[in-house]
Design an enzyme around this catalytic site. Structure first.
Site, PDB file in Angstrom:
ATOM      1  N   LYS A  67       0.840  -1.208   0.000  1.00 27.50           N
ATOM      2  CA  LYS A  67       0.000   0.000   0.000  1.00 27.50           C
ATOM      3  C   LYS A  67       0.877   1.262   0.000  1.00 27.50           C
ATOM      4  CE  LYS A  67      -2.823   2.744   3.161  1.00 27.50           C
ATOM      5  NZ  LYS A  67      -3.920   3.173   2.269  1.00 27.50           N
ATOM      6  N   TYR A 567      -9.618  -2.532  -2.373  1.00 30.26           N
ATOM      7  CA  TYR A 567      -9.322  -2.306  -3.797  1.00 30.26           C
ATOM      8  C   TYR A 567      -8.011  -1.546  -3.875  1.00 30.26           C
ATOM      9  CZ  TYR A 567     -10.962   2.452  -2.956  1.00 30.26           C
ATOM     10  OH  TYR A 567     -11.119   3.725  -2.446  1.00 30.26           O
ATOM     11  N   ARG A 570      -6.251   0.518  -1.144  1.00 33.55           N
ATOM     12  CA  ARG A 570      -7.202   0.734  -0.051  1.00 33.55           C
ATOM     13  C   ARG A 570      -7.372  -0.556   0.758  1.00 33.55           C
ATOM     14  NH1 ARG A 570      -9.955   3.234   3.916  1.00 33.55           N
ATOM     15  NH2 ARG A 570     -12.190   2.886   3.890  1.00 33.55           N
ATOM     16  N   ASP A 654     -25.742   4.332   6.687  1.00 35.10           N
ATOM     17  CA  ASP A 654     -25.112   3.757   5.490  1.00 35.10           C
ATOM     18  C   ASP A 654     -25.295   2.251   5.437  1.00 35.10           C
ATOM     19  OD1 ASP A 654     -24.196   6.152   4.552  1.00 35.10           O
ATOM     20  OD2 ASP A 654     -22.154   5.911   5.301  1.00 35.10           O
ATOM     21  N   HIS A 750     -13.320   7.730  -6.508  1.00 33.00           N
ATOM     22  CA  HIS A 750     -12.170   6.842  -6.409  1.00 33.00           C
ATOM     23  C   HIS A 750     -11.109   7.156  -7.462  1.00 33.00           C
ATOM     24  CE1 HIS A 750     -15.116   4.470  -4.063  1.00 33.00           C
ATOM     25  NE2 HIS A 750     -14.052   4.210  -3.351  1.00 33.00           N
TER      26      HIS A 750
END
Length: 814
Positions: A67, A567, A570, A654, A750
């Site tokens: 990452k 993804y 992330r 949410d 994104h």
């Protein structure tokens, strides 16, 4: 000048010294503080590798090394060679770890810089024309443009990988696509492992699943079936297989997870045809076809096991219990069964005695020499290594197994199956399971009783959504096409530092609260300057939309490094739900009330819904999932009602992951949707008509569950739309009537790309062609946490400008 770098490793193999392998071996042997059944010594492993197999392994690294390397490269702070070096070191570490643990069938080509489906797209040279690729080996510039977009063109669509929280990049195909062998990554990584002394099983997304997971490209007739391209992609697969054979591969794994779906007869026939076509090319190789995530149907099982030229079949025997019955009713005598008995999607220690019993029952049908012990799916979906979790208490740690420990479990079962059972290891495992069953921290009778009582009502609100919207409009006085955002604002380095220092007790609670208030005030003022209608506080106090709530609920535990890839770069750190769930005290009321006091505009209270908390956690496996969900729903209900009492008039709950949890087999979907929708309704059934309930969903295919979305009875739903090429709008074109407020996302958060106001206005007009203006909201696709303020501010400014332009146009036509 564009930097063109091949996806193959540029790091010289000499840099991957033997010391790295030695260090990894030492790491595997240093489990001193783990419970006994998770310890093992190199001496205890069989000298010869048993019949054990791992489908895939996490890529990010134990502490998210990939990452940070990716984000450094994207920010221009490091070179492609430096990124490649980090990746090569991670691959070497993973391979040596599995080899040292005794795994016989070790996968390669499961590593990815972004996504394995995108890697397959690169292998096939299926690059959409907008990225300007002119042929040759696909490099980072084109690869990451497809994944993330760039300054001039948007990214490819991203959607959920089956029913997981992993996202894949959807291939865009049409009749005129010119396929070519454009990424040699699979062969390069096989050779890389071989040079390190590890013989691996190269893994490819199977041709059938690749096409079934694709979509018609923009401008291609929607009736076009990507499946019709099977004859055009098979020659590329043949080239790859030929190169792998030449490199010395003896096994090859084709992942065909779509075989667990409800396939039609022509799709199954295409599957037969495809592998018949590949048969001559794979001659001399052992072919494994791997399925996962669910049962296969009777017809699929018959089709799959009758294939010629295939040496083995992999089945998920954790989620595929019916498949186990199919195997027991008959399995081809000359084939290998890769039995997925170790759960690749959760973090609970395997019940070794139970799994061994399953394997022994299969032994009389398949034969010991034909059973390979495996994971149920790739370990990509679980945390990396329990060795890094020094703050979990001893009892809870004894109940867990992360990816590294699951590798050990797989090999322990393989050894036991052939008479080399480690009695101490199995005994410690049994003790851990007994401890979990009897632990008082798991059960709360009051919570169990309250959840059981929920079955007596459907928990619908008392009035219709149209009546509620009228009452809310009188109170809120919002303009036509009201603008809002989804919740989070950018999480800057300074903000993360403040949270980190507070958690480490380096700053006082007073200083922490003051810093968070300052950040909220900045976000509120920015939204007011942008003239957004319904505001959010930006969630600066939150690390993650699920973890934040789990930290304040009973029955949850948390890891230091239990990261899982969602993804690209992330990652999320799912909480562990180990016991009954309840809410000891209010969780968000202070921050929402503080934010509302800073503005006269409506301020949304921001909550994560029960289904999303469930689906984005590692969930206890000792009771049905819906019972745990009802417990979470009751906790969120208490929070909703406290927010309303505090004067918050708009509350967003949410449910980003509601669609994600939908079972893959249609026969199981109605029950899931029934309890998932019921759980959401429980959270807000007691509020006043004037309190506006929002929900948000993202990055899934919602068209097939639109009726259930309507049944949720939210006042407003904001939902991802832009990156999926406005697929959502098609359901309304087909005549579905939606009476509540709805905000299909007008731009993709994104991607770093900033859309113009004209582009957004064009999108709003497309929405108005199928939705009434009095129910349409204008908002981004998702939260803004991962973006920079330099991207957020102009994008939101353009969004508001577009909304105002359309309002003016609508007013002039009346």
């Amino acid at each position: 000048m564009k930097q063109v770098v091949s996806l193959q490793s540029l790091a010289p193999l000499s840099s991957l010294s033997l010391s790295l392998v030695a260090k990894q071996k030492q790491k595997l042997l240093s489990f001193r503080f783990l419970p006994p059944f998770l310890r093992f010594t190199f001496r205890s492993l069989s000298v010869r590798a048993m019949a054990s197999h791992i489908i895939g392994y996490p890529r990010m690294g134990p502490k998210r090394e990939l990452k940070f390397a990716l984000e450094s490269f994207w920010d221009g702070k490091s070179s492609a060679e430096e990124l490649q070096k980090v990746a090569a070191d991670l691959r070497s570490s993973i391979w040596s770890q599995m080899a040292d643990a005794g795994i016989k069938y070790i996968p390669s080509n499961t590593f990815s810089y972004y996504d394995q489906v995108l890697d397959n797209t690169a292998m096939l040279g299926a690059v959409p024309p907008r990225y300007g690729w002119s042929g040759g080996e696909i490099g980072f510039d084109v690869y990451f443009s497809m994944a993330r977009g760039n300054a001039s063109v948007p990214a490819m669509e991203m959607t959920k990988w089956f029913d997981t929280n992993y996202h894949y990049i959807v291939p865009e195909l049409g009749p005129d696509v010119k396929f070519s062998y454009a990424s040699h990554k699979a062969v390069d990584e096989y050779k890389e492992a071989k040079a390190l002394g590890v013989d691996t099983v190269p893994v490819l997304i199977g041709p059938v699943s690749y096409l079934l997971l694709s979509k018609p490209a923009k401008g291609v007739d929607k009736s076009f079936s990507p499946f019709s391209l099977i004859g055009k992609i098979l020659p590329i697969y043949k080239e790859v297989v030929t190169e792998l054979k030449a490199a010395g591969a003896t096994w090859i794994q084709f992942d065909e997870p779509t075989l667990v779906l409800d396939l039609e007869s022509h799709q199954l026939q295409a599957f037969i045809d495809a592998y018949s076509e590949l048969e001559s090319s794979v001659s001399g190789l052992n072919v494994l076809i791997e399925t996962y995530f669910a049962d296969v149907s009777v017809e699929t099982y018959k089709t799959l096991t009758s294939l010629k030229g295939v040496a083995g079949f992999g089945f998920d025997l954790v989620r595929g219990t019916k498949t186990l019955d199919l195997i027991k009713s008959g399995f081809p005598s000359d084939k290998y069964l890769f039995a997925g008995v170790v759960d690749g999607r959760n973090i609970w220690a395997n019940d070794l005695a139970s799994s061994l019993g399953t394997l022994q029952a299969l032994d009389s049908i398949v034969g010991k020499d034909k059973i390979v012990v495996s994971t149920s799916c790739s370990l990509l979906h679980t945390a990396v290594d329990l060795v890094n979790e020094t703050k979990l208490d001893k009892e809870l740690r004894s109940w867990l197994a992360f990816a590294a420990q699951k590798v050990v479990e797989v090999n322990a079962l393989a050894k036991a199956l052939v008479g080399l059972k480690d009695e101490a290891f199995f005994a410690s495992n049994a003790m851990a399971h007994a401890s979990r069953r009897s632990s008082p921290r798991v059960t709360n009778e009051a919570v169990q009783k309250a959840a059981a009582a929920l079955r007596d009502s459907d928990h619908c609100r008392a009035t219709t959504v149209s009546a509620r919207l009228d009452a809310q409009q009188k109170k809120l006085n919002l303009p036509l096409l009201p603008t809002t955002t989804i919740g989070s604002f950018p999480q800057t380095m300074d903000l993360r530092r403040v949270r980190r220092e507070y958690k480490a007790k380096k700053i006082s609670e007073y200083d922490y609260v003051d810093a968070i208030k300052e950040e909220i005030n900045k976000v509120v003022k920015l939204q007011e300057e942008l003239d957004i209608d319904v505001l959010v506080h930006g969630e600066p106090e939150r690390n993650d939309m699920v973890e934040y709530f789990g930290e304040q609920l009973s029955g949850f535990a948390f890891t230091l490094n239990g990261w899982v890839q969602s993804y690209g770069s992330r990652c999320v750190k799912p909480p562990i739900i180990y016991g009954d769930v309840s809410r000891p005290k209010a969780m968000t009321v202070f921050w929402s009330s503080t934010a509302q006091s800073m503005t006269k505009r409506p301020m949304k209270g921001m909550l994560t819904g029960p289904v999303t908390i469930l689906n984005w956690s590692f969930v206890r496996n000792d009771q049905p999932r819906h019972e745990t969900c009802y417990q979470i729903a009751l906790a969120i209900k208490d929070e909703v009602e406290d927010l309303e009492k505090a004067g918050i008039t708009v509350i967003q709950i949410d449910e980003a992951a509601l669609r994600e949890g939908l079972p893959l087999r249609k026969s199981e979907q109605s029950f899931y949707l029934e309890w998932a929708v019921h759980s959401f309704r429980i959270t807000n059934c007691g509020v006043k008509d004037t309190t506006q309930i929002h929900t948000h969903m993202c990055y899934s295919n919602f068209n097939d569950i639109i009726r259930s979305i309507i049944d949720m009875d939210a006042d407003v739903i904001t939902i991802e739309n832009s990156r999926s090429d406005e697929k959502l709008l098609s359901v309304f074109r087909e005549g579905v009537k939606y009476g509540a407020g709805i905000g299909p996302g007008v731009y993709d958060i994104h991607s770093p790309r900033i859309p113009s106001s004209e582009e957004i206005a064009d999108g709003i007009n497309k929405m108005l062609a199928v939705l009434e203006s009095n129910i349409l909201w204008v908002n981004p696709d998702c939260g803004l946490k991962t973006r920079k303020y330099s991207q957020v501010q102009p994008a939101l400014s353009n969004m508001v400008a577009a909304a105002k332009l359309i309002r003016t146009q609508l007013a002039s036509t009346k």
